[in-house]
Design a protein around this motif. Structure first.
Motif, short mmCIF file in Angstrom:
data_model
loop_
_atom_site.label_atom_id
_atom_site.label_comp_id
_atom_site.label_asym_id
_atom_site.label_seq_id
_atom_site.Cartn_x
_atom_site.Cartn_y
_atom_site.Cartn_z
N PHE A 198 0.76 -1.12 0.03
CA PHE A 198 0.04 0.06 -0.20
C PHE A 198 1.11 1.28 -0.08
CE2 PHE A 198 -3.29 2.65 2.42
CZ PHE A 198 -3.68 2.96 1.38
N GLY A 199 1.85 1.13 0.92
CA GLY A 199 2.67 2.37 0.71
C GLY A 199 3.45 2.71 -0.50
N HIS A 200 3.93 1.66 -1.22
CA HIS A 200 4.56 1.71 -2.41
C HIS A 200 3.51 2.40 -3.27
CE1 HIS A 200 5.27 0.01 -6.73
NE2 HIS A 200 6.38 0.79 -6.36
N TYR A 201 2.34 2.00 -3.38
CA TYR A 201 1.02 2.58 -4.28
C TYR A 201 1.13 4.06 -3.81
CZ TYR A 201 -3.41 3.93 -5.95
OH TYR A 201 -4.26 4.58 -6.81
N LEU A 202 0.86 4.32 -2.42
CA LEU A 202 0.76 5.81 -2.23
C LEU A 202 2.02 6.76 -2.52
CD1 LEU A 202 -0.53 5.08 1.58
CD2 LEU A 202 -1.87 5.80 -0.72
N VAL A 203 3.07 6.28 -2.53
CA VAL A 203 4.36 6.99 -2.82
C VAL A 203 4.46 7.22 -4.54
CG1 VAL A 203 7.05 6.93 -2.96
CG2 VAL A 203 5.70 6.46 -1.00
N THR A 204 3.95 6.08 -5.32
CA THR A 204 4.20 6.15 -6.79
C THR A 204 3.02 6.45 -7.31
OG1 THR A 204 4.15 3.80 -7.03
CG2 THR A 204 6.23 4.68 -6.69
N GLY A 205 1.57 6.07 -6.80
CA GLY A 205 0.33 6.23 -7.60
C GLY A 205 -0.49 7.09 -7.05
N ARG A 206 -0.81 7.31 -5.82
CA ARG A 206 -1.77 8.25 -5.37
C ARG A 206 -1.15 9.48 -4.87
NH1 ARG A 206 -5.69 7.05 -0.40
NH2 ARG A 206 -6.79 5.50 -1.63
N TYR A 207 0.02 9.52 -4.17
CA TYR A 207 0.33 10.93 -3.76
C TYR A 207 1.62 11.39 -4.47
CZ TYR A 207 -3.11 10.38 -0.08
OH TYR A 207 -4.38 10.33 0.86
N LYS A 298 1.38 5.04 8.02
CA LYS A 298 2.25 3.89 8.37
C LYS A 298 2.46 3.00 7.15
CE LYS A 298 0.55 2.78 13.26
NZ LYS A 298 -0.69 2.63 13.72
N SER A 299 1.79 3.02 6.16
CA SER A 299 2.14 2.17 5.15
C SER A 299 3.46 2.93 4.40
CB SER A 299 0.97 1.89 4.29
OG SER A 299 0.05 1.47 4.84
N ILE A 300 3.29 4.19 4.11
CA ILE A 300 4.37 4.89 3.54
C ILE A 300 5.79 4.69 4.31
CG2 ILE A 300 5.13 7.03 2.81
CD1 ILE A 300 2.45 7.88 2.35
N TRP A 301 5.60 4.63 5.67
CA TRP A 301 6.90 4.30 6.64
C TRP A 301 7.22 3.00 6.38
CZ3 TRP A 301 10.16 7.21 8.24
CH2 TRP A 301 11.27 6.87 9.43
N ALA A 302 6.47 2.05 6.22
CA ALA A 302 6.85 0.73 5.91
C ALA A 302 7.66 0.67 4.52
CB ALA A 302 5.62 -0.19 6.16
N TYR A 303 6.90 1.13 3.56
CA TYR A 303 7.56 1.13 2.32
C TYR A 303 8.92 1.90 2.14
CZ TYR A 303 8.59 2.18 -2.71
OH TYR A 303 9.32 2.14 -3.58
N LEU A 304 9.01 2.95 2.75
CA LEU A 304 10.47 3.58 2.84
C LEU A 304 11.58 2.84 3.19
CD1 LEU A 304 9.20 7.51 3.53
CD2 LEU A 304 9.85 6.53 1.35
N GLN A 305 11.04 1.87 4.31
CA GLN A 305 12.11 0.99 4.80
C GLN A 305 12.75 0.29 3.94
OE1 GLN A 305 12.89 1.82 8.22
NE2 GLN A 305 11.06 3.08 7.88
N THR A 306 11.97 -0.04 2.57
CA THR A 306 12.45 -1.16 1.61
C THR A 306 13.14 -0.30 0.38
OG1 THR A 306 10.59 -0.69 0.47
CG2 THR A 306 10.51 -2.40 2.24
N VAL A 307 13.15 1.21 0.53
CA VAL A 307 13.88 1.80 -0.73
C VAL A 307 15.36 1.80 -0.49
CG1 VAL A 307 14.09 4.21 -1.82
CG2 VAL A 307 11.67 3.25 -0.88
N PRO A 308 15.98 1.45 -1.64
CA PRO A 308 17.53 1.59 -1.28
C PRO A 308 18.00 3.00 -0.88
CG PRO A 308 16.85 0.72 -3.64
CD PRO A 308 15.74 1.01 -3.04
N LYS A 309 19.05 2.54 0.21
CA LYS A 309 19.32 4.01 0.64
C LYS A 309 20.19 4.95 -0.22
CE LYS A 309 19.91 1.84 5.20
NZ LYS A 309 20.95 1.57 6.33
#
Ligand code: HEC
Ligand code: HEC
Length: 321
Positions: A198-207, A298-309
């Motif tokens: 859901f977080g991935h979707y929010l960062v790249t699709g909805r927001y 919370k979902s965006i936060w969870a997704y950001l943990q997976t983005v390469p630093k």
């Protein structure tokens, strides 16, 4: 020797003429037109849930750029765009049949929002975002909002001021910014109970957090967001409405230069109360996302943990202002 010099001179001359010819071609060709495919987009059946969801999305995705002097989505000069893109005005997207999009069908609106191509084939470059990854539910919501009885979209008779895209924008339309293909199948809404998805979707699709928060709008890849150079690593130069430079923050989990030392509470505070870790107000053009739900944050936060630093020190001189 003389012959060699002469040949060299001819070569240089030829290169100069070719370059001028190429420049003239870009200048005259302008922003390209594309063929408009026929799509089968079912007429949106509005209801109050769709309108409410649409308004929530539009408040961070459309109203920011399209709100004009009369408070409606009548268009304005986008002063905050880096001037190298030219003098760009957003359009009147109210229900006015003459100056707005009152005559557009839902297919035409959906097609533009997904691909960047208007009904007459005209392509809108990077300063009008595209939404190729938005779910059908969210897209329908935005369209429902545009058709709704909300004050923002009631007919405004302010005529659109034509944009004057720069040479650079035209050039980039030849090499980088291209029409995005219309999705070949409907885009399902993500599973909102799976935070990373859901977080991935929010960062790249909805927001759309990543276009502002990656390295540069000029190298944005809207079709494959993660391939954008410096994805979520910040440093993109923005201009505030009063003409000051401001750079976006590094959202990756790098401990020194990103959000690696932040807690979920710090992040929630940034999203819902526009404050950074030191408690300072975040400045525009960071958008106020205070309408987000707890699950979204919370979902965006969870997704950001997976983005390469990415290690990227962002200049934040404005904090001293
Ligand atoms: C970053 C700023 C920005 C955002 C965000 C934005 N737009 Fe736009 N939009 C523009 C600009 C600039 C143009 C006009 C470009 C031009 O014609 O030169 C435009 C053009 C349009 C047009 C074409 C209108 C016409 O008559 O040509 C429509 C429709 C539209 N936008 C709808 C939307 C919707 C719906 C949203 C939200 C989902 C949205 N825009 C978000 C900047 C933006
Ligand atoms: C229109 C461009 C834009 C968009 C869209 C945007 N941001 Fe920002 N963001 C900024 C700018 C500029 C700053 C720096 C503001 C400041 O520090 O005063 C910022 C700052 C932040 C900060 C503070 C970080 C820090 O180190 O202080 C966080 C967290 C953040 N953004 C997250 C997000 C998320 C998540 C999204 C999507 C839901 C998002 N932003 C969308 C422009 C944007």
């Amino acid at each position: 020797m003389k012959i060699v010099l002469r040949i060299l001179l001819y070569l240089v001359l030829f290169a100069v003429v070719a370059l001028i010819g190429f420049a003239c071609f870009i200048q005259v060709r302008g922003i390209p037109k594309y063929e408009v495919d026929k799509i089968d987009y079912p007429q949106v059946q509005s209801d109050s849930d769709l309108v409410a969801n649409g308004q929530k999305i539009a408040s961070v995705q459309c109203i920011v750029c399209h709100r004009g002097t009369d408070g409606k989505l009548s268009g304005r000069l986008l002063q905050e765009l880096p001037p190298e893109f030219g003098e760009i005005h957003s359009a009147n997207i109210t229900q006015s049949k003459e100056h707005g999009i009152g005559k557009w069908t839902d297919d035409q609106i959906a097609y533009l929002l997904r691909t960047g191509v208007k009904p007459d084939g005209q392509y809108l470059p990077v300063y009008m975002p595209k939404f190729p990854h938005m779910s059908e539910y969210d897209l329908k919501s935005v369209i429902s909002f545009l058709h709704s009885d909300k004050a923002y979209v009631q007919p405004s008779e302010i005529a659109k001021v034509p944009s004057k895209p720069s040479f650079l924008t035209k050039f980039l339309c030849l090499v980088a910014f291209k029409k995005i293909p219309y999705p070949s199948a409907p885009i399902a809404h993500p599973d909102t109970t799976k935070p990373k998805e859901f977080g991935h979707y929010l960062v790249t699709g909805r927001y759309d957090c990543y276009p502002c928060h990656s390295a540069d709008f000029k190298t944005l890849n809207m079709q494959f967001p993660e391939q954008t150079p410096g994805y979520c690593g910040g440093g993109n130069k923005m201009i505030t409405l009063d003409g000051k430079e401001r750079f976006t923050a590094n959202l990756t989990m790098d401990e020194e230069t990103g959000l690696g030392s932040w807690s979920l509470d710090d992040f929630t505070n940034a999203m819902l109360h526009s404050k950074n870790k030191q408690g300072k107000m975040l400045r525009e053009p960071m958008l106020p996302f205070n309408g987000m739900t707890d699950t979204e944050v919370k979902s965006i936060w969870a997704y950001l943990q997976t983005v390469p630093k990415i290690k990227n020190v962002v200049d934040r001189k404005w904090e001293q202002e």
